[in-house]
Design a protein around this motif. Structure first.
Motif, mmCIF file in Angstrom:
data_model
loop_
_atom_site.group_PDB
_atom_site.id
_atom_site.type_symbol
_atom_site.label_atom_id
_atom_site.label_comp_id
_atom_site.label_asym_id
_atom_site.label_seq_id
_atom_site.Cartn_x
_atom_site.Cartn_y
_atom_site.Cartn_z
ATOM 1 N N ASP A 70 0.830 -1.204 0.000
ATOM 2 C CA ASP A 70 0.000 0.000 0.000
ATOM 3 C C ASP A 70 0.863 1.252 0.000
ATOM 4 O O ASP A 70 0.469 2.278 -0.550
ATOM 5 C CB ASP A 70 -0.936 0.010 1.210
ATOM 6 C CG ASP A 70 -1.922 -1.136 1.154
ATOM 7 O OD1 ASP A 70 -2.707 -1.176 0.191
ATOM 8 O OD2 ASP A 70 -1.886 -1.995 2.054
ATOM 9 N N PHE A 71 2.028 1.186 0.604
ATOM 10 C CA PHE A 71 2.952 2.314 0.603
ATOM 11 C C PHE A 71 3.736 2.361 -0.713
ATOM 12 O O PHE A 71 3.815 3.391 -1.374
ATOM 13 C CB PHE A 71 3.924 2.220 1.781
ATOM 14 C CG PHE A 71 4.921 3.336 1.811
ATOM 15 C CD1 PHE A 71 4.572 4.584 2.285
ATOM 16 C CD2 PHE A 71 6.218 3.139 1.351
ATOM 17 C CE1 PHE A 71 5.488 5.624 2.301
ATOM 18 C CE2 PHE A 71 7.134 4.169 1.368
ATOM 19 C CZ PHE A 71 6.768 5.416 1.839
ATOM 20 N N ASP B 238 3.364 -3.409 12.337
ATOM 21 C CA ASP B 238 2.706 -4.688 12.580
ATOM 22 C C ASP B 238 3.231 -5.735 11.603
ATOM 23 O O ASP B 238 2.948 -5.695 10.415
ATOM 24 C CB ASP B 238 1.201 -4.502 12.413
ATOM 25 C CG ASP B 238 0.409 -5.774 12.630
ATOM 26 O OD1 ASP B 238 1.012 -6.813 12.959
ATOM 27 O OD2 ASP B 238 -0.825 -5.724 12.473
ATOM 28 N N PHE B 239 4.002 -6.682 12.123
ATOM 29 C CA PHE B 239 4.565 -7.759 11.316
ATOM 30 C C PHE B 239 3.822 -9.072 11.549
ATOM 31 O O PHE B 239 4.369 -10.142 11.311
ATOM 32 C CB PHE B 239 6.048 -7.953 11.646
ATOM 33 C CG PHE B 239 6.939 -6.899 11.048
ATOM 34 C CD1 PHE B 239 7.405 -7.023 9.755
ATOM 35 C CD2 PHE B 239 7.295 -5.782 11.786
ATOM 36 C CE1 PHE B 239 8.226 -6.049 9.203
ATOM 37 C CE2 PHE B 239 8.114 -4.803 11.242
ATOM 38 C CZ PHE B 239 8.578 -4.936 9.947
ATOM 39 N N PRO C 136 3.483 -6.561 6.002
ATOM 40 C CA PRO C 136 3.473 -5.761 7.231
ATOM 41 C C PRO C 136 2.663 -4.480 7.040
ATOM 42 O O PRO C 136 2.550 -3.976 5.933
ATOM 43 C CB PRO C 136 4.954 -5.456 7.467
ATOM 44 C CG PRO C 136 5.588 -5.585 6.135
ATOM 45 C CD PRO C 136 4.792 -6.603 5.371
ATOM 46 N N GLN C 137 2.102 -3.979 8.148
ATOM 47 C CA GLN C 137 1.241 -2.805 8.091
ATOM 48 C C GLN C 137 1.679 -1.751 9.105
ATOM 49 O O GLN C 137 2.371 -2.049 10.062
ATOM 50 C CB GLN C 137 -0.201 -3.205 8.400
ATOM 51 C CG GLN C 137 -0.775 -4.240 7.462
ATOM 52 C CD GLN C 137 -0.972 -3.725 6.052
ATOM 53 O OE1 GLN C 137 -1.346 -2.574 5.852
ATOM 54 N NE2 GLN C 137 -0.700 -4.564 5.076
ATOM 55 N N PHE C 138 1.248 -0.528 8.876
ATOM 56 C CA PHE C 138 1.458 0.565 9.812
ATOM 57 C C PHE C 138 0.236 0.660 10.709
ATOM 58 O O PHE C 138 -0.887 0.531 10.252
ATOM 59 C CB PHE C 138 1.602 1.904 9.073
ATOM 60 C CG PHE C 138 2.786 1.988 8.177
ATOM 61 C CD1 PHE C 138 4.034 2.298 8.681
ATOM 62 C CD2 PHE C 138 2.662 1.748 6.820
ATOM 63 C CE1 PHE C 138 5.135 2.376 7.855
ATOM 64 C CE2 PHE C 138 3.749 1.826 5.985
ATOM 65 C CZ PHE C 138 4.989 2.145 6.499
ATOM 66 N N ARG C 139 0.472 0.903 11.988
ATOM 67 C CA ARG C 139 -0.598 1.173 12.934
ATOM 68 C C ARG C 139 -0.236 2.467 13.656
ATOM 69 O O ARG C 139 0.906 2.898 13.643
ATOM 70 C CB ARG C 139 -0.736 0.042 13.955
ATOM 71 C CG ARG C 139 -0.992 -1.313 13.345
ATOM 72 C CD ARG C 139 -2.401 -1.419 12.772
ATOM 73 N NE ARG C 139 -2.669 -2.763 12.326
ATOM 74 C CZ ARG C 139 -2.820 -3.109 11.051
ATOM 75 N NH1 ARG C 139 -2.729 -2.207 10.109
ATOM 76 N NH2 ARG C 139 -3.069 -4.358 10.716
ATOM 77 N N PRO D 44 -4.680 0.025 5.081
ATOM 78 C CA PRO D 44 -5.490 -0.973 5.795
ATOM 79 C C PRO D 44 -5.160 -1.009 7.286
ATOM 80 O O PRO D 44 -4.000 -1.051 7.673
ATOM 81 C CB PRO D 44 -5.080 -2.293 5.125
ATOM 82 C CG PRO D 44 -4.482 -1.919 3.825
ATOM 83 C CD PRO D 44 -3.880 -0.554 4.014
ATOM 84 N N GLY D 45 -6.192 -0.950 8.116
ATOM 85 C CA GLY D 45 -6.009 -1.052 9.556
ATOM 86 C C GLY D 45 -5.449 0.189 10.226
ATOM 87 O O GLY D 45 -5.209 0.198 11.422
#
Length: 123
Positions: free
Chosen positions: A7-8, A52-53, A59-62, A85-86
């Motif tokens: 997404d990035f 978030d791994f 992996p995502q950013f929170r 996402p998230g």
């Protein structure tokens, strides 16, 4: 996270995605470099990214805020525009729930949540 987050890396819609995330990272650094760490974390907001791994291939950013009600108006606007996402700004009510703490710790420390007999996930 930057290398593996599609997404990035494939973002074509959000012009300020990188700069908005970098602003949060720089804010984290400034906060940690302050000499006086003894302060009320509820009366002033501290914003921090969590990486978030839990899904290794994606992996995502929170985001966590210690006092989302005191989030700067322009920063709130910039963060709300991020379409990841998230990625949400937690509410004060959410931060008071044990499940929220467990979820953030799980994401930050890469420790999976366990489902209890009652169906709730916790550390």
């Amino acid at each position: 996270v930057f290398d593996q987050n599609e997404d990035f890396n494939y973002n074509e819609e959000q012009d300020s995605l990188g700069s908005s995330l970098m602003e949060v990272m720089l804010s984290e650094s400034r906060q940690m470099l302050r000499r006086e760490q003894n302060c009320s974390w509820n009366s002033s907001n501290h914003t921090q990214l969590i990486y978030d791994f839990s899904q290794q291939d994606s992996p995502q950013f929170r985001l966590i805020c210690t006092s989302p009600d005191n989030l700067d108006g322009q920063q709130r606007k910039n963060l709300q525009q991020l379409k990841l996402p998230g990625f949400t700004i937690p509410t004060t009510a959410e931060l008071r729930k044990r499940h929220t703490l467990d979820r953030y710790l799980s994401q930050a420390l890469c420790i999976p949540l366990n489902e209890g007999q009652d169906g709730r996930e916790s550390l």
